[in-house]
Design a protein around this motif. Structure first.
Motif, PDB file in Angstrom:
ATOM      1  N   PRO A 195      20.516   1.180 -17.325  1.00 57.00           N
ATOM      2  CA  PRO A 195      20.067   1.969 -18.485  1.00 57.00           C
ATOM      3  C   PRO A 195      20.968   1.893 -19.716  1.00 57.00           C
ATOM      4  O   PRO A 195      20.472   1.753 -20.836  1.00 57.00           O
ATOM      5  CB  PRO A 195      19.986   3.390 -17.933  1.00 57.00           C
ATOM      6  CG  PRO A 195      19.647   3.196 -16.492  1.00 57.00           C
ATOM      7  CD  PRO A 195      20.402   1.938 -16.086  1.00 57.00           C
ATOM      8  N   ARG A 196      22.263   1.954 -19.545  1.00 59.02           N
ATOM      9  CA  ARG A 196      23.138   1.964 -20.730  1.00 59.02           C
ATOM     10  C   ARG A 196      23.164   0.632 -21.462  1.00 59.02           C
ATOM     11  O   ARG A 196      23.669   0.551 -22.583  1.00 59.02           O
ATOM     12  CB  ARG A 196      24.549   2.407 -20.346  1.00 59.02           C
ATOM     13  CG  ARG A 196      25.266   1.468 -19.420  1.00 59.02           C
ATOM     14  CD  ARG A 196      26.587   2.085 -18.952  1.00 59.02           C
ATOM     15  NE  ARG A 196      27.229   1.216 -17.994  1.00 59.02           N
ATOM     16  CZ  ARG A 196      28.458   0.765 -18.117  1.00 59.02           C
ATOM     17  NH1 ARG A 196      29.195   1.131 -19.145  1.00 59.02           N
ATOM     18  NH2 ARG A 196      28.970  -0.014 -17.201  1.00 59.02           N
ATOM     19  N   PHE A 197      22.625  -0.425 -20.850  1.00 57.88           N
ATOM     20  CA  PHE A 197      22.613  -1.745 -21.482  1.00 57.88           C
ATOM     21  C   PHE A 197      21.233  -2.175 -21.968  1.00 57.88           C
ATOM     22  O   PHE A 197      21.091  -3.260 -22.541  1.00 57.88           O
ATOM     23  CB  PHE A 197      23.148  -2.813 -20.514  1.00 57.88           C
ATOM     24  CG  PHE A 197      24.580  -2.624 -20.141  1.00 57.88           C
ATOM     25  CD1 PHE A 197      25.570  -2.604 -21.110  1.00 57.88           C
ATOM     26  CD2 PHE A 197      24.942  -2.471 -18.816  1.00 57.88           C
ATOM     27  CE1 PHE A 197      26.902  -2.425 -20.761  1.00 57.88           C
ATOM     28  CE2 PHE A 197      26.266  -2.294 -18.453  1.00 57.88           C
ATOM     29  CZ  PHE A 197      27.250  -2.270 -19.422  1.00 57.88           C
ATOM     30  N   LYS A 198      20.209  -1.361 -21.730  1.00 60.00           N
ATOM     31  CA  LYS A 198      18.836  -1.779 -22.035  1.00 60.00           C
ATOM     32  C   LYS A 198      18.639  -2.117 -23.512  1.00 60.00           C
ATOM     33  O   LYS A 198      18.226  -3.227 -23.844  1.00 60.00           O
ATOM     34  CB  LYS A 198      17.831  -0.707 -21.606  1.00 60.00           C
ATOM     35  CG  LYS A 198      17.663  -0.652 -20.107  1.00 60.00           C
ATOM     36  CD  LYS A 198      16.615   0.349 -19.690  1.00 60.00           C
ATOM     37  CE  LYS A 198      16.547   0.358 -18.163  1.00 60.00           C
ATOM     38  NZ  LYS A 198      15.347   0.989 -17.668  1.00 60.00           N
ATOM     39  N   HIS A 199      18.918  -1.178 -24.398  1.00 61.47           N
ATOM     40  CA  HIS A 199      18.655  -1.429 -25.818  1.00 61.47           C
ATOM     41  C   HIS A 199      19.539  -2.530 -26.371  1.00 61.47           C
ATOM     42  O   HIS A 199      19.063  -3.391 -27.121  1.00 61.47           O
ATOM     43  CB  HIS A 199      18.789  -0.145 -26.631  1.00 61.47           C
ATOM     44  CG  HIS A 199      17.612   0.755 -26.490  1.00 61.47           C
ATOM     45  ND1 HIS A 199      17.290   1.697 -27.444  1.00 61.47           N
ATOM     46  CD2 HIS A 199      16.673   0.873 -25.532  1.00 61.47           C
ATOM     47  CE1 HIS A 199      16.195   2.343 -27.066  1.00 61.47           C
ATOM     48  NE2 HIS A 199      15.816   1.868 -25.902  1.00 61.47           N
ATOM     49  N   ILE A 227      18.091  -5.864 -25.326  1.00 60.40           N
ATOM     50  CA  ILE A 227      16.876  -6.190 -26.081  1.00 60.40           C
ATOM     51  C   ILE A 227      17.243  -6.624 -27.499  1.00 60.40           C
ATOM     52  O   ILE A 227      16.719  -7.619 -28.008  1.00 60.40           O
ATOM     53  CB  ILE A 227      15.906  -4.997 -26.091  1.00 60.40           C
ATOM     54  CG1 ILE A 227      15.392  -4.734 -24.669  1.00 60.40           C
ATOM     55  CG2 ILE A 227      14.748  -5.251 -27.051  1.00 60.40           C
ATOM     56  CD1 ILE A 227      14.695  -3.406 -24.496  1.00 60.40           C
ATOM     57  N   PHE A 228      18.154  -5.897 -28.145  1.00 61.20           N
ATOM     58  CA  PHE A 228      18.579  -6.257 -29.496  1.00 61.20           C
ATOM     59  C   PHE A 228      19.223  -7.638 -29.513  1.00 61.20           C
ATOM     60  O   PHE A 228      18.982  -8.431 -30.427  1.00 61.20           O
ATOM     61  CB  PHE A 228      19.550  -5.210 -30.052  1.00 61.20           C
ATOM     62  CG  PHE A 228      18.871  -4.065 -30.731  1.00 61.20           C
ATOM     63  CD1 PHE A 228      18.915  -3.947 -32.110  1.00 61.20           C
ATOM     64  CD2 PHE A 228      18.180  -3.119 -30.003  1.00 61.20           C
ATOM     65  CE1 PHE A 228      18.281  -2.892 -32.748  1.00 61.20           C
ATOM     66  CE2 PHE A 228      17.548  -2.069 -30.623  1.00 61.20           C
ATOM     67  CZ  PHE A 228      17.588  -1.952 -31.997  1.00 61.20           C
ATOM     68  N   GLU A 229      20.036  -7.929 -28.529  1.00 61.58           N
ATOM     69  CA  GLU A 229      20.689  -9.238 -28.443  1.00 61.58           C
ATOM     70  C   GLU A 229      19.654 -10.348 -28.329  1.00 61.58           C
ATOM     71  O   GLU A 229      19.724 -11.364 -29.028  1.00 61.58           O
ATOM     72  CB  GLU A 229      21.632  -9.256 -27.237  1.00 61.58           C
ATOM     73  CG  GLU A 229      22.459 -10.503 -27.104  1.00 61.58           C
ATOM     74  CD  GLU A 229      23.419 -10.395 -25.933  1.00 61.58           C
ATOM     75  OE1 GLU A 229      23.292 -11.212 -24.996  1.00 61.58           O
ATOM     76  OE2 GLU A 229      24.274  -9.495 -25.941  1.00 61.58           O
ATOM     77  N   ARG A 230      18.673 -10.141 -27.440  1.00 61.31           N
ATOM     78  CA  ARG A 230      17.615 -11.144 -27.262  1.00 61.31           C
ATOM     79  C   ARG A 230      16.774 -11.280 -28.535  1.00 61.31           C
ATOM     80  O   ARG A 230      16.400 -12.384 -28.933  1.00 61.31           O
ATOM     81  CB  ARG A 230      16.733 -10.795 -26.066  1.00 61.31           C
ATOM     82  CG  ARG A 230      17.421 -10.888 -24.709  1.00 61.31           C
ATOM     83  CD  ARG A 230      17.543 -12.301 -24.184  1.00 61.31           C
ATOM     84  NE  ARG A 230      16.271 -12.879 -23.839  1.00 61.31           N
ATOM     85  CZ  ARG A 230      15.701 -12.770 -22.646  1.00 61.31           C
ATOM     86  NH1 ARG A 230      16.293 -12.117 -21.666  1.00 61.31           N
ATOM     87  NH2 ARG A 230      14.530 -13.328 -22.420  1.00 61.31           N
TER      88      ARG A 230
END
Length: 76
Positions: A14-18, A21-24
């Motif tokens: 969860p703490r890495f989800k956004h 996505i932003f990185e991708r």
């Protein structure tokens, strides 16, 4: 990068989800897409993406529940 790519958000901590996505999204060239699969409506992500990157993408629901939300995000 491929014209389209897919990310199953449910497999990300969860703490890495956004940030993932932003990185991708940032790796996309104009006209390329990222398709995300999630187990709930990621509408807050839409607003965060607009706030941080501007109106430079289209957000297209491919499926809206009840079990899966599939969204195609295309960089303009």
């Amino acid at each position: 990068m491929n014209a389209t790519n897919t990310l199953d958000v449910t497999t990300i901590e969860p703490r890495f989800k956004h940030s993932t996505i932003f990185e991708r999204f940032d790796e996309l060239n104009s006209g390329e897409s990222l398709t995300i699969h999630n187990d709930h409506d990621p509408r807050p992500l839409y607003f965060q993406l607009v706030a941080q990157r501007g109106d430079i993408f289209t957000w297209d629901y491919q499926q809206q529940g009840p079990d899966w939300w599939i969204i195609k995000i295309t960089k303009d």
